[in-house]
Structures are given as structure tokens and as C-alpha cells.
Design a protein around this motif. Structure first.
Motif, PDB file in Angstrom:
ATOM      1  N   THR A   7       0.829  -1.202   0.000  1.00  0.00           N
ATOM      2  CA  THR A   7       0.000   0.000   0.000  1.00  0.00           C
ATOM      3  C   THR A   7       0.864   1.252   0.000  1.00  0.00           C
ATOM      4  O   THR A   7       0.526   2.259  -0.641  1.00  0.00           O
ATOM      5  N   GLU A   8       1.995   1.186   0.697  1.00  0.00           N
ATOM      6  CA  GLU A   8       2.885   2.333   0.756  1.00  0.00           C
ATOM      7  C   GLU A   8       3.517   2.660  -0.599  1.00  0.00           C
ATOM      8  O   GLU A   8       3.903   3.808  -0.840  1.00  0.00           O
ATOM      9  N   VAL A   9       3.652   1.679  -1.482  1.00  0.00           N
ATOM     10  CA  VAL A   9       4.158   1.955  -2.825  1.00  0.00           C
ATOM     11  C   VAL A   9       3.193   2.899  -3.545  1.00  0.00           C
ATOM     12  O   VAL A   9       3.607   3.859  -4.206  1.00  0.00           O
ATOM     13  N   THR A  10       1.892   2.623  -3.420  1.00  0.00           N
ATOM     14  CA  THR A  10       0.881   3.499  -4.030  1.00  0.00           C
ATOM     15  C   THR A  10       0.951   4.898  -3.439  1.00  0.00           C
ATOM     16  O   THR A  10       0.891   5.904  -4.167  1.00  0.00           O
ATOM     17  N   GLU A 155       4.937   1.457 -12.193  1.00  0.00           N
ATOM     18  CA  GLU A 155       4.810   2.055 -13.521  1.00  0.00           C
ATOM     19  C   GLU A 155       4.858   0.998 -14.612  1.00  0.00           C
ATOM     20  O   GLU A 155       4.109   1.064 -15.598  1.00  0.00           O
ATOM     21  N   ILE A 156       5.739   0.007 -14.455  1.00  0.00           N
ATOM     22  CA  ILE A 156       5.821  -1.075 -15.438  1.00  0.00           C
ATOM     23  C   ILE A 156       4.487  -1.802 -15.541  1.00  0.00           C
ATOM     24  O   ILE A 156       3.962  -2.035 -16.639  1.00  0.00           O
ATOM     25  N   VAL A 157       3.917  -2.165 -14.408  1.00  0.00           N
ATOM     26  CA  VAL A 157       2.654  -2.897 -14.379  1.00  0.00           C
ATOM     27  C   VAL A 157       1.535  -2.081 -15.021  1.00  0.00           C
ATOM     28  O   VAL A 157       0.703  -2.607 -15.768  1.00  0.00           O
ATOM     29  N   ALA A 158       1.510  -0.783 -14.734  1.00  0.00           N
ATOM     30  CA  ALA A 158       0.463   0.077 -15.296  1.00  0.00           C
ATOM     31  C   ALA A 158       0.617   0.232 -16.806  1.00  0.00           C
ATOM     32  O   ALA A 158      -0.372   0.238 -17.548  1.00  0.00           O
ATOM     33  N   ASP A 159       1.854   0.353 -17.278  1.00  0.00           N
ATOM     34  CA  ASP A 159       2.097   0.605 -18.701  1.00  0.00           C
ATOM     35  C   ASP A 159       2.108  -0.664 -19.539  1.00  0.00           C
ATOM     36  O   ASP A 159       1.850  -0.618 -20.752  1.00  0.00           O
ATOM     37  N   ALA A 160       2.413  -1.806 -18.922  1.00  0.00           N
ATOM     38  CA  ALA A 160       2.495  -3.064 -19.663  1.00  0.00           C
ATOM     39  C   ALA A 160       2.018  -4.206 -18.775  1.00  0.00           C
ATOM     40  O   ALA A 160       2.820  -4.992 -18.256  1.00  0.00           O
ATOM     41  N   PRO A 161       0.707  -4.327 -18.577  1.00  0.00           N
ATOM     42  CA  PRO A 161       0.188  -5.354 -17.662  1.00  0.00           C
ATOM     43  C   PRO A 161       0.494  -6.780 -18.101  1.00  0.00           C
ATOM     44  O   PRO A 161       0.428  -7.700 -17.289  1.00  0.00           O
ATOM     45  N   GLU A 162       0.872  -6.961 -19.373  1.00  0.00           N
ATOM     46  CA  GLU A 162       1.220  -8.301 -19.842  1.00  0.00           C
ATOM     47  C   GLU A 162       2.571  -8.789 -19.334  1.00  0.00           C
ATOM     48  O   GLU A 162       2.887  -9.992 -19.409  1.00  0.00           O
ATOM     49  N   GLY A 182       5.959  -3.705  -5.656  1.00  0.00           N
ATOM     50  CA  GLY A 182       5.213  -2.942  -6.655  1.00  0.00           C
ATOM     51  C   GLY A 182       4.837  -3.731  -7.890  1.00  0.00           C
ATOM     52  O   GLY A 182       4.085  -3.235  -8.738  1.00  0.00           O
ATOM     53  N   GLY A 183       5.334  -4.963  -8.010  1.00  0.00           N
ATOM     54  CA  GLY A 183       5.114  -5.753  -9.217  1.00  0.00           C
ATOM     55  C   GLY A 183       3.823  -6.522  -9.253  1.00  0.00           C
ATOM     56  O   GLY A 183       3.579  -7.265 -10.213  1.00  0.00           O
ATOM     57  N   ALA A 184       2.989  -6.390  -8.236  1.00  0.00           N
ATOM     58  CA  ALA A 184       1.655  -7.004  -8.226  1.00  0.00           C
ATOM     59  C   ALA A 184       1.700  -8.498  -8.522  1.00  0.00           C
ATOM     60  O   ALA A 184       0.939  -9.020  -9.337  1.00  0.00           O
TER      61      ALA A 184
END
Length: 298
Positions: A7-10, A155-162, A182-184
Motif C-alpha cells: 500500500t505504501e508503494v501506491t 509504472e511497469i505494471v500500469a504501462d504493460a500489464p502483460e 510494486g510488481g503485483a
């Protein structure tokens, strides 16, 4: 604790947004294989370190002055974060700090103090200098710093969820731990030079242990022991630990220049070296190019 840190990453992303660059994600095909490259070396200060430094200084009460210890990139990040926020900064460095990184620390407005032959000598001196109104900013063994570094993966996850795996160079473990948070749920591929591999040895031993530091990438990845907090995160998340040879690191650095005209320091080429040698798993991998603060010519 891990859920709270995620949560702190967000929260960190919102906190530092006005001051950092959202660095590009380059999609490419190399040797017939797809790859995403996170161009974090284009971050202000030339590395990801600004993210954690800013989050540390913005998350709590604002100090009057900051001190830190660094082999180079973290010091540049803290010096720049302090300048952005109007704070005085002192950066303690080992005698082995590269001239280019020392120059960039001073250019950012910090006072540079050489202290001892290792990072830990410099860290001891920096902690002694901390006190009322003077905050010591950890390089990697701090959950607030780690949350800031985790914004790279977010940012990676948001820009390239694949993307299904994220390869990252490891020093003390702060960026790799941030990627895990942050990598979900994506696989964190933690890559180190063969003789500069404190995380690899810590995972094998089940706890942080002292290791040798002998690598062309040592100025950025030269921690002799993984931080306890990063180790706790990385040992409880999906992580693949890999090692690469010195020749492969330099070949990867040169390949990034020759093929993409991306000029990075050796540490940033470490995960790309693992990918080139076929070690990084995943159908849609991403490699983080973490820094570009070496005085380098192709």
C-alpha cells in the motif's frame, strides 16, 4: 507488514509524482525474442535512487538537514532530493567512489565527505553525524525508501500489464524489494555479478551474510550484506536469483549502446546480461535499466 508496504508503494507514487519522471518503457525484439526495457537510467539524477530518497524526506516530518552514505547513486539521489526540498545535505562516501559520481553529488549541492575504504565505513560516519534535526537516509534498508523504489515496478505494471517477470540488478536489495512489492505478484528476477552477490548468498544461507565485492559494477552494487528489510521481503515473494559473469555484463552494456544507443553504467546492464544469456524466465519479461552515472564511452 508486506501488505502495508505494498500500500505504501501506491502512497509513495502520489507523494513523489511532482518531482520525478515517469520513465519510458521501450518494447523491442532482440535476437528474435520480445523484451520490454524500463529506461530508469533516464530518471532525474541518472538512476532510480531519487524515488526512494524523495519518499523518505516527504513521508515524515521535514528535517532541517540530511546525511547519508553512498557508493555514488544514492548520494546523488539524496543530494538532489534535498536540493528540491530546500534542505542541506552531507553525503559520506568511501574512498573508492568513482570521480564521476563524486562530482555529481557535489554538483547537486551536497557536501561530500570521504570516510573509509568501504560503504559501511562511510555509513558509520554518516550515522554519527545524524542527530536532532539531521536525518540519516538509509540507502536500502528502510521500508520508506523501498516503497519509493517500488514505484518503478508500479509504472511497469500500469504501462504493460502483460509483463510477467521483472529483471533487476541487486546491490543491497532496496530496488529488488521494491519491485517485489510494486510488481503485483509478478516474478522478481534478482540478478547479481558472480563475485558481488550478497542476496544470492543470503537466500542460500537463509539470512543475510557477509560476501565479497569484486565486480566492474561494484560502485553501484557493492553492498557486502543484503539489508535485513529487503531480505525479509525478497524471501517471502516470488523471486528468482541469478548470477552473471563480468564479461557478460560488459557485453550487455555494449549491446545496449550498439543496438539501442542506450548508454548505461555496468550495474544497469546486469539484468540485461542475464536476459541475453537466456536465464530470465517469462513470456513477456521486462528488464530495468537502473542507472547511467558512469563516465562511460562506447
Amino acid at each position: 507488514m508486506t501488505a502495508t508496504l505494498t500500500t505504501e508503494v501506491t502512497a509513495a507514487a502520489e507523494r513523489i509524482r511532482p518531482y520525478v519522471r515517469r520513465t519510458p518503457l521501450l518494447h523491442a525484439e532482440v535476437d528474435g525474442r520480445p523484451l520490454a526495457l524500463k529506461l530508469e537510467h533516464l530518471q532525474r539524477t541518472g538512476s532510480f535512487k531519487l524515488r526512494g530518497a524523495l519518499n523518505a524526506l516527504l513521508a515524515g516530518d521535514r528535517p532541517a538537514e540530511v546525511v547519508t552514505a553512498s557508493g555514488g547513486n544514492h548520494g546523488i539521489g539524496v543530494a538532489t532530493a534535498a536540493a528540491i526540498l530546500g534542505l542541506r545535505a552531507t553525503v559520506f562516501v568511501p574512498d573508492s567512489v568513482p570521480d564521476g559520481k563524486a562530482r555529481r553529488i557535489e554538483r547537486a549541492g551536497a557536501r561530500l565527505v570521504r570516510a573509509g575504504s568501504t560503504y559501511f565505513d562511510a555509513a558509520d560516519a554518516a550515522r554519527e553525524a545524524a542527530g536532532p534535526g539531521i536525518r540519516y537516509v538509509e540507502a536500502y534498508n528502510d521500508p520508506v525508501v523501498i516503497a519509493g523504489q517500488g514505484t518503478v515496478a508500479a509504472e511497469i505494471v500500469a504501462d504493460a500489464p502483460e509483463v510477467d517477470s521483472i529483471a533487476v540488478a541487486v546491490g543491497g536489495g532496496g530496488l529488488a524489494a521494491g519491485v517485489a512489492l510494486g510488481g503485483a505478484g509478478r516474478l522478481t528476477v534478482a540478478v547479481e555479478p558472480e563475485r558481488c552477490a550478497c542476496l544470492h548468498h543470503a537466500l542460500a544461507a537463509g539470512e543475510p551474510v557477509d560476501t565479497e565485492v569484486v565486480s566492474v559494477a561494484a560502485s553501484a552494487l557493492g553492498a557486502t550484506r543484503t539489508g535485513a528489510i529487503p531480505f525479509g521481503i525478497l524471501s517471502s515473494h516470488p523471486v528468482r536469483s541469478l548470477l552473471v559473469a563480468e564479461t557478460d555484463i560488459l557485453a550487455a552494456r555494449d549491446r545496449l549502446w550498439e543496438e539501442f544507443r542506450l548508454a548505461v553504467e555496468p550495474a544497469a546492464a546486469v539484468p540485461f546480461a542475464a536476459w541475453l544469456t537466456g536465464q530470465v524466465p517469462g513470456d513477456h519479461p521486462c528488464v530495468i535499466l537502473c542507472g547511467a552515472n558512469a563516465d562511460w564511452t562506447p
